[in-house]
Design a protein around this motif. Structure first.
Motif, PDB file in Angstrom:
ATOM      1  N   LEU A  12      12.847 -18.181  -3.167  1.00  0.00           N
ATOM      2  CA  LEU A  12      12.875 -18.100  -4.624  1.00  0.00           C
ATOM      3  C   LEU A  12      12.728 -19.486  -5.269  1.00  0.00           C
ATOM      4  O   LEU A  12      12.086 -19.629  -6.310  1.00  0.00           O
ATOM      5  CB  LEU A  12      14.163 -17.423  -5.079  1.00  0.00           C
ATOM      6  N   VAL A  13      13.329 -20.505  -4.661  1.00  0.00           N
ATOM      7  CA  VAL A  13      13.146 -21.869  -5.163  1.00  0.00           C
ATOM      8  C   VAL A  13      11.676 -22.268  -5.064  1.00  0.00           C
ATOM      9  O   VAL A  13      11.127 -22.910  -5.974  1.00  0.00           O
ATOM     10  CB  VAL A  13      14.043 -22.849  -4.383  1.00  0.00           C
ATOM     11  N   ARG A  14      11.017 -21.875  -3.966  1.00  0.00           N
ATOM     12  CA  ARG A  14       9.596 -22.204  -3.812  1.00  0.00           C
ATOM     13  C   ARG A  14       8.748 -21.482  -4.852  1.00  0.00           C
ATOM     14  O   ARG A  14       7.804 -22.056  -5.412  1.00  0.00           O
ATOM     15  CB  ARG A  14       9.122 -21.827  -2.402  1.00  0.00           C
ATOM     16  N   LEU A  15       9.092 -20.239  -5.166  1.00  0.00           N
ATOM     17  CA  LEU A  15       8.379 -19.535  -6.237  1.00  0.00           C
ATOM     18  C   LEU A  15       8.459 -20.320  -7.535  1.00  0.00           C
ATOM     19  O   LEU A  15       7.460 -20.508  -8.240  1.00  0.00           O
ATOM     20  CB  LEU A  15       8.967 -18.139  -6.440  1.00  0.00           C
ATOM     21  N   ARG A  16       9.669 -20.782  -7.847  1.00  0.00           N
ATOM     22  CA  ARG A  16       9.869 -21.535  -9.097  1.00  0.00           C
ATOM     23  C   ARG A  16       9.092 -22.843  -9.085  1.00  0.00           C
ATOM     24  O   ARG A  16       8.403 -23.176 -10.048  1.00  0.00           O
ATOM     25  CB  ARG A  16      11.361 -21.811  -9.272  1.00  0.00           C
ATOM     26  N   ASP A  17       9.213 -23.594  -7.990  1.00  0.00           N
ATOM     27  CA  ASP A  17       8.614 -24.932  -7.948  1.00  0.00           C
ATOM     28  C   ASP A  17       7.087 -24.892  -7.896  1.00  0.00           C
ATOM     29  O   ASP A  17       6.420 -25.759  -8.455  1.00  0.00           O
ATOM     30  CB  ASP A  17       9.154 -25.701  -6.739  1.00  0.00           C
ATOM     31  N   GLU A  18       6.528 -23.874  -7.220  1.00  0.00           N
ATOM     32  CA  GLU A  18       5.080 -23.837  -7.037  1.00  0.00           C
ATOM     33  C   GLU A  18       4.353 -23.041  -8.116  1.00  0.00           C
ATOM     34  O   GLU A  18       3.187 -23.305  -8.392  1.00  0.00           O
ATOM     35  CB  GLU A  18       4.741 -23.263  -5.665  1.00  0.00           C
ATOM     36  N   GLY A  20       6.060 -21.805 -11.288  1.00  0.00           N
ATOM     37  CA  GLY A  20       6.587 -21.856 -12.644  1.00  0.00           C
ATOM     38  C   GLY A  20       7.792 -20.968 -12.854  1.00  0.00           C
ATOM     39  O   GLY A  20       8.313 -20.339 -11.934  1.00  0.00           O
ATOM     40  N   ASP A  21       8.229 -20.920 -14.105  1.00  0.00           N
ATOM     41  CA  ASP A  21       9.472 -20.226 -14.448  1.00  0.00           C
ATOM     42  C   ASP A  21       9.347 -18.706 -14.466  1.00  0.00           C
ATOM     43  O   ASP A  21      10.352 -17.999 -14.433  1.00  0.00           O
ATOM     44  CB  ASP A  21       9.969 -20.692 -15.817  1.00  0.00           C
ATOM     45  N   THR A  22       8.147 -18.181 -14.570  1.00  0.00           N
ATOM     46  CA  THR A  22       7.932 -16.737 -14.618  1.00  0.00           C
ATOM     47  C   THR A  22       6.853 -16.403 -13.595  1.00  0.00           C
ATOM     48  O   THR A  22       5.695 -16.767 -13.771  1.00  0.00           O
ATOM     49  CB  THR A  22       7.480 -16.292 -16.020  1.00  0.00           C
ATOM     50  N   SER A  36      13.336 -17.931 -13.959  1.00  0.00           N
ATOM     51  CA  SER A  36      14.202 -19.073 -13.679  1.00  0.00           C
ATOM     52  C   SER A  36      14.972 -19.623 -14.873  1.00  0.00           C
ATOM     53  O   SER A  36      16.087 -20.103 -14.700  1.00  0.00           O
ATOM     54  CB  SER A  36      13.378 -20.214 -13.068  1.00  0.00           C
ATOM     55  N   PRO A  37      14.432 -19.632 -16.111  1.00  0.00           N
ATOM     56  CA  PRO A  37      15.134 -20.297 -17.216  1.00  0.00           C
ATOM     57  C   PRO A  37      16.504 -19.685 -17.485  1.00  0.00           C
ATOM     58  O   PRO A  37      16.654 -18.453 -17.497  1.00  0.00           O
ATOM     59  CB  PRO A  37      14.199 -20.081 -18.414  1.00  0.00           C
ATOM     60  N   PRO A  38      17.533 -20.505 -17.692  1.00  0.00           N
ATOM     61  CA  PRO A  38      18.879 -19.984 -17.963  1.00  0.00           C
ATOM     62  C   PRO A  38      18.928 -19.040 -19.155  1.00  0.00           C
ATOM     63  O   PRO A  38      19.682 -18.066 -19.154  1.00  0.00           O
ATOM     64  CB  PRO A  38      19.704 -21.249 -18.211  1.00  0.00           C
ATOM     65  N   GLN A  39      18.116 -19.307 -20.200  1.00  0.00           N
ATOM     66  CA  GLN A  39      18.158 -18.422 -21.367  1.00  0.00           C
ATOM     67  C   GLN A  39      17.649 -17.031 -21.021  1.00  0.00           C
ATOM     68  O   GLN A  39      18.097 -16.035 -21.601  1.00  0.00           O
ATOM     69  CB  GLN A  39      17.354 -19.021 -22.536  1.00  0.00           C
ATOM     70  N   HIS A  40      16.710 -16.933 -20.067  1.00  0.00           N
ATOM     71  CA  HIS A  40      16.237 -15.622 -19.645  1.00  0.00           C
ATOM     72  C   HIS A  40      17.286 -14.885 -18.821  1.00  0.00           C
ATOM     73  O   HIS A  40      17.409 -13.661 -18.911  1.00  0.00           O
ATOM     74  CB  HIS A  40      14.942 -15.772 -18.840  1.00  0.00           C
ATOM     75  N   ILE A  41      18.034 -15.632 -18.008  1.00  0.00           N
ATOM     76  CA  ILE A  41      19.129 -15.008 -17.257  1.00  0.00           C
ATOM     77  C   ILE A  41      20.162 -14.442 -18.216  1.00  0.00           C
ATOM     78  O   ILE A  41      20.626 -13.307 -18.073  1.00  0.00           O
ATOM     79  CB  ILE A  41      19.770 -16.030 -16.300  1.00  0.00           C
ATOM     80  N   GLY A 320      12.437 -13.117 -23.193  1.00  0.00           N
ATOM     81  CA  GLY A 320      11.749 -14.272 -23.735  1.00  0.00           C
ATOM     82  C   GLY A 320      10.569 -13.913 -24.616  1.00  0.00           C
ATOM     83  O   GLY A 320       9.588 -14.656 -24.685  1.00  0.00           O
ATOM     84  N   GLY A 321      10.645 -12.751 -25.283  1.00  0.00           N
ATOM     85  CA  GLY A 321       9.557 -12.307 -26.126  1.00  0.00           C
ATOM     86  C   GLY A 321       8.390 -11.703 -25.375  1.00  0.00           C
ATOM     87  O   GLY A 321       7.393 -11.315 -25.980  1.00  0.00           O
ATOM     88  N   ARG A 322       8.521 -11.584 -24.057  1.00  0.00           N
ATOM     89  CA  ARG A 322       7.451 -11.030 -23.233  1.00  0.00           C
ATOM     90  C   ARG A 322       7.815  -9.617 -22.806  1.00  0.00           C
ATOM     91  O   ARG A 322       8.897  -9.389 -22.259  1.00  0.00           O
ATOM     92  CB  ARG A 322       7.240 -11.905 -21.997  1.00  0.00           C
ATOM     93  N   ALA A 323       6.930  -8.653 -23.058  1.00  0.00           N
ATOM     94  CA  ALA A 323       7.169  -7.273 -22.650  1.00  0.00           C
ATOM     95  C   ALA A 323       7.139  -7.169 -21.124  1.00  0.00           C
ATOM     96  O   ALA A 323       6.312  -7.790 -20.451  1.00  0.00           O
ATOM     97  CB  ALA A 323       6.127  -6.347 -23.254  1.00  0.00           C
ATOM     98  N   ILE A 324       8.068  -6.389 -20.571  1.00  0.00           N
ATOM     99  CA  ILE A 324       8.154  -6.173 -19.123  1.00  0.00           C
ATOM    100  C   ILE A 324       7.782  -4.721 -18.842  1.00  0.00           C
ATOM    101  O   ILE A 324       8.385  -3.802 -19.421  1.00  0.00           O
ATOM    102  CB  ILE A 324       9.567  -6.456 -18.594  1.00  0.00           C
ATOM    103  N   ARG A 325       6.803  -4.512 -17.986  1.00  0.00           N
ATOM    104  CA  ARG A 325       6.370  -3.159 -17.682  1.00  0.00           C
ATOM    105  C   ARG A 325       7.502  -2.354 -17.053  1.00  0.00           C
ATOM    106  O   ARG A 325       8.229  -2.835 -16.183  1.00  0.00           O
ATOM    107  CB  ARG A 325       5.180  -3.181 -16.729  1.00  0.00           C
ATOM    108  N   ALA A 326       7.685  -1.110 -17.513  1.00  0.00           N
ATOM    109  CA  ALA A 326       8.734  -0.243 -16.973  1.00  0.00           C
ATOM    110  C   ALA A 326       8.548  -0.088 -15.464  1.00  0.00           C
ATOM    111  O   ALA A 326       7.432   0.067 -14.968  1.00  0.00           O
ATOM    112  CB  ALA A 326       8.699   1.123 -17.652  1.00  0.00           C
ATOM    113  N   GLY A 327       9.676  -0.131 -14.732  1.00  0.00           N
ATOM    114  CA  GLY A 327       9.642  -0.008 -13.282  1.00  0.00           C
ATOM    115  C   GLY A 327       9.580  -1.327 -12.556  1.00  0.00           C
ATOM    116  O   GLY A 327       9.761  -1.372 -11.329  1.00  0.00           O
ATOM    117  N   THR A 328       9.326  -2.428 -13.269  1.00  0.00           N
ATOM    118  CA  THR A 328       9.278  -3.743 -12.632  1.00  0.00           C
ATOM    119  C   THR A 328      10.688  -4.187 -12.251  1.00  0.00           C
ATOM    120  O   THR A 328      11.629  -4.067 -13.032  1.00  0.00           O
ATOM    121  CB  THR A 328       8.665  -4.777 -13.587  1.00  0.00           C
ATOM    122  N   THR A 329      10.835  -4.683 -11.032  1.00  0.00           N
ATOM    123  CA  THR A 329      12.102  -5.264 -10.621  1.00  0.00           C
ATOM    124  C   THR A 329      12.131  -6.726 -11.043  1.00  0.00           C
ATOM    125  O   THR A 329      11.258  -7.508 -10.660  1.00  0.00           O
ATOM    126  CB  THR A 329      12.298  -5.176  -9.100  1.00  0.00           C
TER     127      THR A 329
END
Length: 429
Positions: A12-18, A20-22, A36-41, A320-329
């Motif tokens: 998961l750290v590699r996902l973030r570093d390589e 980005g945050d989403t 990754s952003p704390p405000q999204h958590i 974060g103002g971004r729509a998330i498709r239903a069913g997405t984990t």
């Protein structure tokens, strides 16, 4: 999936570093999004029960917790939370604080000067005694070891499933690990149901017990309905599992970190001498043990109880103002957020107080040691008080000399030390 199973936090750290945050990715058949952003958590935690559902993590986890409040949804979850929450409120924590200290005292008195101890094993013994005495009203005598062994088998099965292909196997598939789990759960269920029946019989005689099991049995919802025997079992076993292993793991990491930071340990000694003056701690000392509490908090930042938060988006979900498709984990990781150099200075030793986030950076909840939001951990206050008092009790009498270098965690349901942590007991003058 193999990369995730080998080392989930590093992946998961590699996902973030390589990327980005989403980051969108796939875990087996699951369409996934890592944030990754704390405000999204914080936004995700606040939105659970409204536009996100809790992801049920595997068949093995359900065998232990059943349909407890931790896995409930909607009306069922609200009813059970209202019934269980009074059992772990601050007043009840105050009632049980003396038990926490007494269990730690008894363990410390068994440690011989210059003897070697298994730190994790000793912390687990203390916290198991605490949870059995506060939950069931006694230490269960000869059954204590059998139940402890059964819970260890169950927790290992959950950890193995989280890291492997069995996470996606149907419930009817019986692997060797699952068969061992079912045997362990049968042992746990037999004893817990025996205790429930005994307590129900005792309550008929009004024996006046004030342990958590008695409170669960006495709880009534708005319509006057009690929890069923199965519901009491689910809540009792969940409180047991959550209250025992999480706190013992945090204490193990705290001793490890203290051994690597002599100046921090020295300041802890000074606080214990000043506040306690040689006596055992009490609940009234908790707020005054500020350095002790900061050590616990910093330990939980570095080695959080819940290192991963998964949730499933419903229709209309957004972050974060971004729509998330239903069913997405949607996945968030406390491990990743707490070790992100954008929010915390890299390196250093505990306790890096909560206020020492990077100046000018996001002021949101960078430290998320337990689940927050409406579905926040019911036992969080209990665990925080227990960890501080159980750390302070032996620390004022002993040093645990640990000769251990940098240690990566072994990932399962919790983040455990990868190898046994042994210490030599040195009595303080």
């Amino acid at each position: 999936m193999p990369a995730f199973g080998k080392d989930p936090p590093a992946f998961l750290v590699r996902l973030r570093d390589e990327f980005g945050d989403t980051v969108t990715w796939s875990l087996g058949p699951r369409r996934s999004l890592f944030l990754s952003p704390p405000q999204h958590i914080a936004e995700l935690l606040a939105a659970r029960e409204q536009t996100f559902d809790i992801l049920e993590i595997g068949w093995a986890f359900r065998q232990i917790t059943g349909r407890s409040v931790i896995a409930g949804r909607g009306t069922e979850w609200r009813r059970k939370r209202a019934l269980v929450q009074p059992s772990v409120r601050l007043r009840q924590v105050r009632v049980h604080a003396a038990t926490m200290v007494d269990c730690a005292r008894l363990a410390t008195e068994r440690w011989q000067p210059h003897a070697q101890i298994d730190v994790r094993g000793e912390m687990a013994l203390i916290t198991q005694q605490v949870v059995l005495r506060t939950l069931f009203g006694n230490d269960l005598g000869e059954q204590t070891r059998a139940l402890g062994d059964a819970m260890a088998v169950a927790e290992k099965a959950v950890a193995d499933e989280l890291r492997g292909i069995s996470l996606f196997l149907p419930g009817w598939a019986r692997t060797p690990s699952r068969r061992r789990l079912l045997g362990a759960v049968a042992t746990i269920d037999a004893e817990v149901h025996r205790l429930i029946r005994a307590r129900q019989a005792a309550e008929a005689g009004q024996d006046g017990r004030d342990d958590l099991l008695s409170r669960l049995l006495a709880a009534r919802d708005a319509e006057g309905r009690p929890l069923s025997a199965k519901e009491v079992r689910d809540e009792a076993v969940t409180l047991w599992a959550a209250g025992h292993e999480t706190t013992s793991t945090a204490l193990t990491w705290a001793w490890y970190l203290l051994a690597r930071a002599p100046q921090v340990r020295g300041r802890l000694d000074d606080e214990l001498a000043r506040v306690l003056d040689g006596r055992l701690p009490t609940i009234d000392d908790y707020e005054r043990l500020t350095w002790t509490r900061q050590i616990v908090q910093e330990t939980l930042r570095l080695y959080p109880h819940a290192w991963l938060i998964p949730a499933v988006a419903r229709e209309g979900a957004a972050l974060g103002g971004r729509a998330i498709r239903a069913g997405t984990t949607v996945w968030c990781s406390q491990w990743s957020a707490h070790r992100d150099p954008r929010w915390f200075r890299p390196g250093g030793v505990p306790p890096r107080a909560l206020g020492r986030r990077r100046a000018g950076r996001h002021p949101g909840p960078c430290v998320v040691p337990v689940r927050g939001g409406r579905r926040g951990c019911l036992g969080a206050r209990f665990a925080q008080v227990e960890a501080a008092l159980v750390l302070a009790t032996p620390a004022q009498r002993c040093h645990l000399d640990i000769q251990a270098g940098p240690m990566a965690p072994r990932v399962g349901l919790l983040l455990q030390p990868a190898t046994p942590l042994r210490a030599r007991v040195r009595r303080r003058e």
